[in-house]
Design an enzyme around this catalytic site. Structure first.
Site, short mmCIF file in Angstrom:
data_model
loop_
_atom_site.label_atom_id
_atom_site.label_comp_id
_atom_site.label_asym_id
_atom_site.label_seq_id
_atom_site.Cartn_x
_atom_site.Cartn_y
_atom_site.Cartn_z
CD GLU A 158 41.82 43.50 52.19
OE1 GLU A 158 42.75 44.00 51.53
OE2 GLU A 158 41.56 42.29 52.21
CG ASP A 185 41.71 34.22 55.22
OD1 ASP A 185 42.18 34.95 54.33
OD2 ASP A 185 40.65 34.46 55.81
#
Ligand SMILES: Cc1ncc(COP(=O)(O)O)c(C=O)c1O
Lengths: 387, 253
Positions: free
Chosen positions: B49, B60
């Protein structure tokens, strides 16, 4: 039109984990807002606690100076000093009736943080306020107010340390605390349903102002209605009930920052392009690569690289006219209104007042109704440094 | 079948969970990034990824955010990622997935992006800020190029919403283990098991568990409920301390 959109703008561009609370909020809006219980309690709070209806004020001295009729809608007279309280009491009451006990909010100028803290105190809830480290310094009086009224203040050190980053951090907090926490978003931007929900609570500004102006002017409407635009909540509140009145020119004033070529502004409608930030597709200050650019304004409440989607729509369709005012023009208006009328406007609102001053020639003989979104006590520190 | 699914199922057939390491593109710097990818690939990653850095990464946690912002400062953008990947097309055994936020992709142009992804050998895409409701126009652009939009679901996703995501989904389903942002956590919430079981019923593609995972021991209790594991923050921290991707992968082998 697609749900949650204003023309091409709006939507829900947000992580899936935030969809359940947004859906819950949308359902609550539909089931709770129309109830008599909500409406009665909300109307009473606006009357008893906020001091609504807020006054409409004719400015005799400045009108004479400028050669136009200058009227102010006095949101600065609201309890806690700005239009923000209309929204926070609405959302706070809604959240309370949804069974939540924490109000989470971001704030730039601190006005929304103060207003959220007031709502939390009144409704016996807890307030958690995210604020950029730069803004904490710039708007110290509001930070002190929030602390006094019991808010937990989280200083945001990431990115530009202003409103945009405070929103990022508050969204992250909401990701983890969604069961008992309502995100009391401060402006008419963000993912659906916030732009509609915030407008719903702020439209009272134009509902009152329209009637008050007509009462004082033998049924006539103003020629021009002006409001400053950060995320766009006071402006959409000020515009909403005038939108069908096509004779009324609606002017949104964005912040041009220092106004020098190449400097950062906070004017996505004037300088931005279509893009996605904080859950909504709207106009944005961004690089060609789609990275969000830092914004700048002397007014912390306008210092935001995005804008609410309904303004992007009014801009695209031409129903709204959007212009810019720079820092020094706003500071001049701050001083002029203070000296000539004894009213100290917030630096944000000073941008709207400055529009009338800077465009006096074009506005000669016209009636201009300006939304004075908040009062300027909070800004005296900034002004001390500049004056 | 999408290469991501093939790779995860290959690992499963050998009695292993699929491994999905995450690194922001250009981390820790432009050259070393490709060395790390090669190591992850050699160490048996099923899917790699690659993060597309964004200035405002709301989903995040601090580790990923910091690493991505550093890459942005170094001038990493989509053009660099896709051009460099194209040069290396066919060099990776693992399937490749790009993960990021909508705005940079939107500015790049969705159709161009999808075509360039295909040319670069990318088989999947995760857009962190795009729920089912807004996803159709992205799927329309990706599908002709054989690229799958990987669905993200979590502890608060109802069965009905899982079904929406499952329709036509290819590759794998990303199950977010926590209500929160990415980042290492000492323990994972107990409710994961029952929700994972639900996801297993709804999706007929592999289920990958991600967010907060740093060591294979954490996965023991989820045996049979998941097919692959995603790890990012732990790997980033490991590399930041001067160690190799290879040594990070050791306990997972
Ligand atoms: C007094 C005042 N006016 C205007 C604004 C800008 O917000 P909005 O554009 O949502 O009305 C703020 C924001 O903090 C404010 O404090």
């Amino acid at each position: 039109m697609k749900k949650g959109y204003f023309g091409d703008f709006g939507g829900q561009f947000i992580p899936e984990l935030l969809m359940p609370p947004l859906i819950e909020l949308e359902e609550a809006m539909e089931s709770i807002l129309p109830t008599e219980e909500f409406q009665t309690r909300f109307t009473n709070m606006l009357k008893e606690n906020v001091g609504r209806p807020s006054a409409i004020t004719y400015c005799p001295n400045l009108s004479k100076d400028l050669g136009l009729d200058l009227w102010l809608k006095r949101e600065d007279l609201n309890h806690s000093g700005a239009h923000k309280i209309n929204n926070t009491l609405g959302q706070g009451l809604l959240a309370k009736m949804m069974g939540k006990d924490v109000l989470l909010a971001e704030t730039g100028a601190g006005m929304h943080g103060v207003a959220t803290t007031v709502a939390a105190a009144m409704l016996d809830m807890k307030a958690v306020i995210y604020m950029g480290a730069t803004d904490i310094v710039r708007q110290a009086p509001n930070v002190n107010r929030m602390r006094l009224m019991g808010a937990e203040i989280v200083s945001v050190e990431s990115g530009t340390k202003t409103l945009k980053d405070a929103i990022n951090e508050a969204l992250r907090r909401w990701l983890s605390d969604q069961e008992n926490t309502h995100y009391c978003f401060g402006t008419a931007a963000g993912p659906h349903p916030f732009p509609t929900l915030v407008r719903q609570f702020q439209q009272i500004i134009s509902k009152e102002a329209r009637q008050q102006f007509m009462d004082r002017n033998e049924g006539a409407l103003p020629d021009v209605v002006v409001a400053c635009v950060g995320g766009g909540s006071n402006a959409i509140g000020m515009f909403h009930n005038f939108i069908p009145d096509t004779s009324v020119k609606l002017v949104g004033v964005e912040a041009a920052g220092t106004g020098e070529p190449g400097c950062d502004s906070s004017a996505p409608l004037d300088h931005g392009t279509d893009g996605i930030l904080h859950g909504t597709l709207s106009k944005l200050l961004q690089t060609e690569d789609g990275q969000i650019m830092p914004s700048h304004s002397v007014a912390p409440g306008l210092d935001y690289p995005g804008v609410g989607p309904e303004h992007a729509h009014l801009h695209a369709t031409g129903r709204g006219t959007y212009v810019t005012i720079n820092d020094s023009q706003a500071i001049n208006a701050f001083k002029v209104l203070s000296r000539r009328e004894g009213i100290i406007p917030a630096l944000e609102s000073s941008h709207a007042v400055a529009y009338a001053i800077e465009n006096r020639d074009a506005l000669k003989g016209k009636s201009v109704l300006v939304c004075l979104s908040g009062r300027g006590d909070k800004d005296l520190g900034i002004l001390d440094q500049i004056l | 079948m999408n290469p991501m699914q093939i790779k995860i199922e290959e690992a499963n057939k050998q009695g292993k969970v699929g491994l999905i390491p995450f690194l922001p593109a250009g981390f820790p710097n432009r050259e070393q990034f490709w060395k790390e990818l090669a190591e992850l690939d050699a160490a048996g990653a099923s899917v790699i990824e690659i993060g597309m850095p964004f200035s405002d990464p709301v989903a995040d946690g601090p580790v990923v955010e910091k690493a991505s912002l550093k890459c942005l400062e170094d001038g990493i953008n989509l053009e660099w990622i896709l051009t460099e990947l194209k040069k290396r097309k066919g060099q990776f055994k693992a399937a490749l997935l790009l993960m990021g936020y909508l705005n940079p992709v939107y500015q790049y142009g969705l159709d161009t992006f999808a075509a360039d992804c295909e040319a670069a050998g990318v088989s999947g895409l995760i857009i962190a800020d795009m729920p089912h409701e807004e996803s159709q126009f992205v799927k329309d652009a990706l599908t002709p190029h054989g690229i799958s939009l990987v669905p993200l679901v979590g502890l608060n996703t109802t069965r009905e919403r899982m079904k929406l995501y499952a329709q036509g989904a290819q590759g794998f389903c990303y199950f977010v283990s926590v209500l929160g942002t990415t980042g290492q956590r000492e323990s994972l919430p107990a409710r994961i098991k029952e929700k994972l079981a639900e996801a297993k019923e709804v999706f007929d593609i592999p289920i990958a568990l991600g967010f907060g995972i740093k060591h294979p021991d954490q996965l023991k209790e989820f045996e049979g409920l998941m097919d692959a594991a995603v790890f990012g923050s732990a790997l980033i921290t490991h590399i930041q301390s001067g160690k190799s991707s290879d040594s990070f992968m050791e306990p997972w082998k």
